[in-house]
Design a protein around this motif. Sequence first.
Motif, PDB file in Angstrom:
ATOM      1  N   PHE A 166       2.826   5.000  -7.584  1.00 52.33           N
ATOM      2  CA  PHE A 166       1.663   4.759  -8.642  1.00 52.33           C
ATOM      3  C   PHE A 166       0.705   6.076  -9.008  1.00 52.33           C
ATOM      4  O   PHE A 166       0.538   5.846  -8.153  1.00 52.33           O
ATOM      5  N   GLY A 182       2.718   2.006  -3.112  1.00 54.05           N
ATOM      6  CA  GLY A 182       2.083   2.467  -4.854  1.00 54.05           C
ATOM      7  C   GLY A 182       1.126   3.904  -4.301  1.00 54.05           C
ATOM      8  O   GLY A 182       0.997   4.769  -5.164  1.00 54.05           O
ATOM      9  N   GLU A 183       0.961   4.248  -2.781  1.00 54.37           N
ATOM     10  CA  GLU A 183       1.417   5.509  -2.751  1.00 54.37           C
ATOM     11  C   GLU A 183       2.472   6.441  -3.128  1.00 54.37           C
ATOM     12  O   GLU A 183       1.922   7.566  -3.781  1.00 54.37           O
ATOM     13  N   ALA A 226       0.756  -0.645  -0.136  1.00 54.99           N
ATOM     14  CA  ALA A 226       0.234  -0.190   0.020  1.00 54.99           C
ATOM     15  C   ALA A 226       0.848   1.562   0.127  1.00 54.99           C
ATOM     16  O   ALA A 226       0.555   2.004  -0.241  1.00 54.99           O
ATOM     17  N   ARG A 240      -1.926  -0.461  -8.607  1.00 58.36           N
ATOM     18  CA  ARG A 240      -2.047  -0.491  -7.207  1.00 58.36           C
ATOM     19  C   ARG A 240      -2.210  -1.608  -6.515  1.00 58.36           C
ATOM     20  O   ARG A 240      -1.880  -2.442  -5.952  1.00 58.36           O
TER      21      ARG A 240
END
Length: 522
Positions: free
Chosen positions: A207, A203-204, A200, A213
């Motif tokens: 992406f 991805g934050e 997580a 994500r």
Amino acid sequence: MTIERIRFRGLIRAVSPFLVLFGALFLLIWPTVEGIVSRWFKFDESYSHGWLLLLVSVVLVVRTIKRESPVSGFYPLWLVPFALALMAYGLGDILRLQALQEITVVPLLLGALAILLGWRQVKAFIIPVGVLIFAVPVWDYLSWTLQLITVEINQLLLGLFDIEFEVEGVFVYLIGVGAFEVAHGCSGLRYLLVGQSLAALYGELNFRRLRSRVLFFLIAVLFSLLANWIRVFVIIYMGYETNMQTSLIRNHDNFGWWVFAAALVPLFFIGRKLELSQAEQRLPGEPAPDATGKKSHRRLWTGVLVASVLPVIMWVLLPSSAGQIKPSPDAFDFSLNEERYAPLFGNRLSGWRPQMRNPDLVFAQTLFDRKTVTGEAGPEQQLFVGVYSYENQRHRAELVQYWNRIYDRDDWMPERFFKVTSPSGIPLQGVTLRSFSSGKRVHLAYGYYVSGLWETDQLRAKLAQVLSLFSARTDASLVIFGVACEECDGEVAVGGLVKNTLPVIVSQIDRHFYDTFTSSHE
């Protein structure tokens, strides 16, 4: 000095609506938050990463504020999901479902933000705040399922080698070598939570697209589970090769983290590939302007007041969950058919007894049926009758809670389930258990007697607790019967015990709590 004072006043004016709303919210949820944080202090459990995750969440929130420069306003539509989350939290308090309360904490935080920021601004805070869900101790309910999956995977892998083994429940027996238990710590839950958190966060930070994500998150889940499966297999295989002398058995935790770290290498390689893909390199369109700036100061504080009143009302309406816990339970003085049943020494049946935490009243007795004794031979059957009662449901003293179990899964395995019905039509759940260590079997029949109603599963027993809010009776009891015999029909034997003793037990439970209620209201 004047400029600094103006900036300080501007900061206070900007954060004041959030402080007021979150202050009212924490008035309600603080006991739950305190319980979550207490689990973070247990560094040998799966949630010791909670403090680090909280720090990361704070850093991401500050980063998002600097990047987005959000402007507060009032978005009344978000009062609806916020109120629904409050109702779910209140229902968890009434039912004493701690997991339901814990799982609603993060949605409540995001819901409060959405009321003041709206969707266009709050969506940037979903990951910075939502990442805390991986530190909320509700994931333990996956542990048993993960244990069983780990056993099945290792059964498949061991079948590829010339190894004699048997699998029973969560135990893997290496014939002539030893046995391994895929216990709670071997479920892979710790690696799963850390892997999800890292995915997580990655991805934050890297992406832009939701699809990237989600894909990276799913791959991280797979790699986390795969690392645990490999860890358990290597330990079992090395135990077989070294006749249980390998040091990996003693140092399996450290070995597991090394395997997990190795699994992160290909994971982040895949993440880098996704990050450099054409879809990720394409710049996103400019976000639509938000109309927050048009919201008046009066409208903003009206919204803050309305939103703050909701958790305060819930806090006032909810019954207190506090209550005194007895240092030791009182004894239920039951009178069974003494002409037929005689007591035996002890309160266990072939090593089994239910695990019940902090009951107010207890009756637990092993018996034998005088009719089964012939000549000088001892009783063919050992019987057990148990009643574990709570005068009212409160924190750490309630009928259905995490620590209350019919049997210890580490020692007993269910072999067969069946139904038992008393002559008066009371339904009971029946189960035959087999001991992992001795191989002995016990046959049980049990039911939950909550506020005068009978239930056979924990969820329905939890829901029945709602009736105690509208009923004079607040008691809840586990009534359980057991039979241990080598050559008998266990289902028939436990059914006969229920037939002969349940009516007497029910009448005495009713009489006790009726007299208690009457004396307390005189």
